[in-house]
Design an enzyme around this catalytic site. Structure first.
Site, PDB file in Angstrom:
ATOM      1  N   ARG A   1       0.823  -1.237   0.000  1.00  0.00           N
ATOM      2  CA  ARG A   1       0.000   0.000   0.000  1.00  0.00           C
ATOM      3  C   ARG A   1       0.851   1.277   0.000  1.00  0.00           C
ATOM      4  NH1 ARG A   1      -2.240  -3.513  -1.392  1.00  0.00           N
ATOM      5  NH2 ARG A   1      -4.002  -4.614  -0.479  1.00  0.00           N
TER       6      ARG A   1
ATOM      7  N   SER B   1     -10.975  -1.661   3.249  1.00  0.00           N
ATOM      8  CA  SER B   1     -10.311  -2.062   4.498  1.00  0.00           C
ATOM      9  C   SER B   1      -9.794  -0.812   5.189  1.00  0.00           C
ATOM     10  CB  SER B   1      -9.116  -2.971   4.212  1.00  0.00           C
ATOM     11  OG  SER B   1      -9.560  -4.133   3.588  1.00  0.00           O
TER      12      SER B   1
ATOM     13  N   GLU C   1      -5.179   2.236   6.702  1.00  0.00           N
ATOM     14  CA  GLU C   1      -4.866   2.212   5.271  1.00  0.00           C
ATOM     15  C   GLU C   1      -5.509   3.444   4.610  1.00  0.00           C
ATOM     16  OE1 GLU C   1      -5.545  -1.530   3.193  1.00  0.00           O
ATOM     17  OE2 GLU C   1      -6.217  -0.407   1.441  1.00  0.00           O
TER      18      GLU C   1
HETATM   19  C1  LIG Z   1     -15.679  -1.255  -1.249  1.00  0.00           C
HETATM   20  C2  LIG Z   1     -14.198  -0.991  -1.366  1.00  0.00           C
HETATM   21  C3  LIG Z   1     -13.332  -2.039  -1.626  1.00  0.00           C
HETATM   22  C4  LIG Z   1     -11.961  -1.793  -1.734  1.00  0.00           C
HETATM   23  N1  LIG Z   1     -11.142  -2.848  -1.998  1.00  0.00           N
HETATM   24  C5  LIG Z   1      -9.810  -2.634  -2.087  1.00  0.00           C
HETATM   25  C6  LIG Z   1      -8.921  -3.723  -2.360  1.00  0.00           C
HETATM   26  O1  LIG Z   1      -9.327  -4.859  -2.530  1.00  0.00           O
HETATM   27  N2  LIG Z   1      -7.599  -3.452  -2.429  1.00  0.00           N
HETATM   28  C7  LIG Z   1      -7.099  -2.179  -2.270  1.00  0.00           C
HETATM   29  O2  LIG Z   1      -5.870  -2.002  -2.351  1.00  0.00           O
HETATM   30  N3  LIG Z   1      -7.924  -1.146  -2.018  1.00  0.00           N
HETATM   31  C8  LIG Z   1      -9.252  -1.336  -1.933  1.00  0.00           C
HETATM   32  N4  LIG Z   1     -10.086  -0.276  -1.670  1.00  0.00           N
HETATM   33  C9  LIG Z   1      -9.516   1.068  -1.436  1.00  0.00           C
HETATM   34  C10 LIG Z   1      -9.393   1.941  -2.709  1.00  0.00           C
HETATM   35  O3  LIG Z   1     -10.351   1.570  -3.678  1.00  0.00           O
HETATM   36  C11 LIG Z   1      -8.001   1.867  -3.334  1.00  0.00           C
HETATM   37  O4  LIG Z   1      -6.996   2.284  -2.438  1.00  0.00           O
HETATM   38  C12 LIG Z   1      -7.908   2.737  -4.599  1.00  0.00           C
HETATM   39  O5  LIG Z   1      -6.714   2.440  -5.258  1.00  0.00           O
HETATM   40  C13 LIG Z   1      -7.943   4.248  -4.314  1.00  0.00           C
HETATM   41  O6  LIG Z   1      -8.057   4.932  -5.557  1.00  0.00           O
HETATM   42  P1  LIG Z   1      -8.843   6.325  -5.666  1.00  0.00           P
HETATM   43  O7  LIG Z   1      -8.745   6.802  -7.067  1.00  0.00           O
HETATM   44  O8  LIG Z   1     -10.208   6.190  -5.123  1.00  0.00           O
HETATM   45  O9  LIG Z   1      -7.945   7.224  -4.727  1.00  0.00           O
HETATM   46  P2  LIG Z   1      -8.416   8.361  -3.696  1.00  0.00           P
HETATM   47  O10 LIG Z   1      -9.188   7.738  -2.591  1.00  0.00           O
HETATM   48  O11 LIG Z   1      -9.029   9.481  -4.428  1.00  0.00           O
HETATM   49  O12 LIG Z   1      -6.994   8.817  -3.118  1.00  0.00           O
HETATM   50  C14 LIG Z   1      -6.216   7.916  -2.340  1.00  0.00           C
HETATM   51  C15 LIG Z   1      -4.764   8.435  -2.316  1.00  0.00           C
HETATM   52  O13 LIG Z   1      -4.227   8.377  -3.641  1.00  0.00           O
HETATM   53  C16 LIG Z   1      -3.804   9.686  -4.052  1.00  0.00           C
HETATM   54  N5  LIG Z   1      -4.079   9.826  -5.492  1.00  0.00           N
HETATM   55  C17 LIG Z   1      -5.274   9.723  -6.132  1.00  0.00           C
HETATM   56  N6  LIG Z   1      -5.116   9.924  -7.455  1.00  0.00           N
HETATM   57  C18 LIG Z   1      -3.790  10.159  -7.651  1.00  0.00           C
HETATM   58  C19 LIG Z   1      -2.987  10.449  -8.789  1.00  0.00           C
HETATM   59  N7  LIG Z   1      -3.503  10.553 -10.025  1.00  0.00           N
HETATM   60  N8  LIG Z   1      -1.649  10.638  -8.604  1.00  0.00           N
HETATM   61  C20 LIG Z   1      -1.087  10.564  -7.366  1.00  0.00           C
HETATM   62  N9  LIG Z   1      -1.805  10.290  -6.248  1.00  0.00           N
HETATM   63  C21 LIG Z   1      -3.136  10.089  -6.397  1.00  0.00           C
HETATM   64  C22 LIG Z   1      -4.610  10.668  -3.213  1.00  0.00           C
HETATM   65  O14 LIG Z   1      -3.931  11.912  -3.126  1.00  0.00           O
HETATM   66  C23 LIG Z   1      -4.676   9.912  -1.893  1.00  0.00           C
HETATM   67  O15 LIG Z   1      -3.478  10.085  -1.175  1.00  0.00           O
HETATM   68  C24 LIG Z   1     -11.450  -0.494  -1.571  1.00  0.00           C
HETATM   69  C25 LIG Z   1     -12.347   0.573  -1.327  1.00  0.00           C
HETATM   70  C26 LIG Z   1     -13.697   0.327  -1.228  1.00  0.00           C
HETATM   71  C27 LIG Z   1     -14.640   1.471  -0.980  1.00  0.00           C
END
Ligand SMILES: Cc1cc2nc3c(=O)[nH]c(=O)nc-3n(C[C@H](O)[C@H](O)[C@H](O)COP(=O)(O)OP(=O)(O)OC[C@H]3O[C@@H](n4cnc5c(N)ncnc54)[C@H](O)[C@@H]3O)c2cc1C
Length: 307
Positions: free
Chosen positions: A177, A227, A297
């Site tokens: 992560r 998570s 996380e």
């Molecule tokens: C129901 C559910 C299930 C999930 N299952 C998983 C799973 O199985 N495995 C897992 O790892 N995660 C899981 N997640 C968490 C999440 O989906 C992941 O961490 C995902 O990768 C976050 O992406 P995001 O675009 O939503 O980022 P955001 O939530 O918008 O941002 C998260 C972080 O990433 C940074 N960020 C976003 N975009 C960029 C970019 N373009 N460049 C640089 N930094 C950036 C943000 O600044 C922040 O620090 C789950 C979430 C939910 C709600």
């Protein structure tokens, strides 16, 4: 945002690409969070880079938002500017065993197109509700796969040099992560994913199997950020929380899910204060019972979310 800065922003994007006092509860899967002063919505990479250059040059706090699926925003909101890299930057191109996609493309969409093109390797990510940029930053992973396995290279903006660079996956220092992107505050603009030729029926069937596993085990019927805690080495956060007797534990409308103790869910009108209080109490209780200190996380944005 100061008027002089707003004038510079308006030289890059138009007024309808700016949201003022925008509730972040609308931009997070937790459905929690107060207002951000300003949200900027670049329409393409050129605009995104111009905005990033502008903001990395001034003192105004800024934050890059993807799909908000791993984010808890304070009830007091965010006194700064959110640069939203989402649907406007979401082109996906498939070329043989490679996929080039913009940072705002959703993993779910990329995985589905990969399957259509008989490309295997994205199945693990097909149920992760984030953008490609957020997933690379977080090295998102599930069911034995991680972004680290498939990122060949990423085009990033470096706020220190104010330049864009293409960085090879092997140099992105992926770990659990975490990645160089988070460590250095880089912004992902696009990336090339390396997949392998596969059988479309097996790819689809693996995706369906993982979807079923998620539906069975995860409280997808409630808003959450997935998570809540990282997996401590040798343990499962959900099991430690369960063993501490905290399954179903509530603070206001925030609750440790009955279905999966590793998820904190919003059962209605949870506030960020409810969520962070619950996180603090769970950490304390689990530490007292097991000696293991859980680390969140979920990323935090805004004041008052200290552990
Ligand atoms: C129901 C559910 C299930 C999930 N299952 C998983 C799973 O199985 N495995 C897992 O790892 N995660 C899981 N997640 C968490 C999440 O989906 C992941 O961490 C995902 O990768 C976050 O992406 P995001 O675009 O939503 O980022 P955001 O939530 O918008 O941002 C998260 C972080 O990433 C940074 N960020 C976003 N975009 C960029 C970019 N373009 N460049 C640089 N930094 C950036 C943000 O600044 C922040 O620090 C789950 C979430 C939910 C709600």
């Amino acid at each position: 945002m100061k008027e002089s800065l707003r004038t510079k922003v308006l030289a890059i994007i138009s007024e309808d690409q700016i949201l003022y006092n925008e509730p972040m509860s609308l931009h997070t899967t937790f459905r929690v969070g107060g207002m951000a002063d300003t949200v900027l919505i670049p329409g393409n990479e050129k605009e995104a880079v111009a905005l990033l250059r502008l903001f990395s040059d001034c003192k105004e706090p800024w934050f890059v938002l993807g799909n908000g699926s791993n984010l808890l925003v304070s009830d007091k909101g965010y006194r700064g500017t959110v640069i939203w890299i989402d649907h406007n930057l979401s082109e996906i191109t498939i070329d043989d065993d490679k996929i080039r996609a913009d940072a705002g493309a959703l993993l779910v969409k990329i995985a589905s197109l990969a399957a259509e093109a008989s490309q295997s390797g994205m199945e693990f990510a097909s149920g992760i509700p984030g953008t490609l940029g957020g997933a690379i930053a977080m090295n998102a992973g599930a069911y034995g796969g991680e972004m680290k396995d498939i990122v060949e290279s990423a085009r990033i903006f470096n706020p220190e040099t104010k330049q864009c660079e293409e960085i090879a996956g092997k140099d992105l220092c992926f770990s659990y992560r975490n990645s160089l992107i988070r460590q250095k505050g880089y912004v992902v603009l696009s990336a090339t994913l390396k997949l392998a030729k596969g059988d479309p029926v097996s790819i689809r069937s693996r995706m369906a199997e993982l979807k079923e596993a998620r539906t069975q085990k995860q409280p997808l019927e409630f808003p959450s950020a997935g998570s809540t805690f990282k997996r401590p080495e040798g343990y499962f956060a959900g099991k430690l929380i369960d063993d501490a007797g905290l399954r179903g534990y509530r603070v206001g409308d925030a609750q440790v899910s009955e279905k999966h103790a590793g998820f904190v869910i919003n059962t209605g009108r949870a506030t960020a204060e409810d969520v962070i209080t619950l996180i603090r109490n769970v950490r304390k209780e689990v530490y007292e019972k097991s000696g293991i200190l859980l680390e969140p996380e979920v990323c935090m944005l805004g004041e008052g979310l200290e552990l």
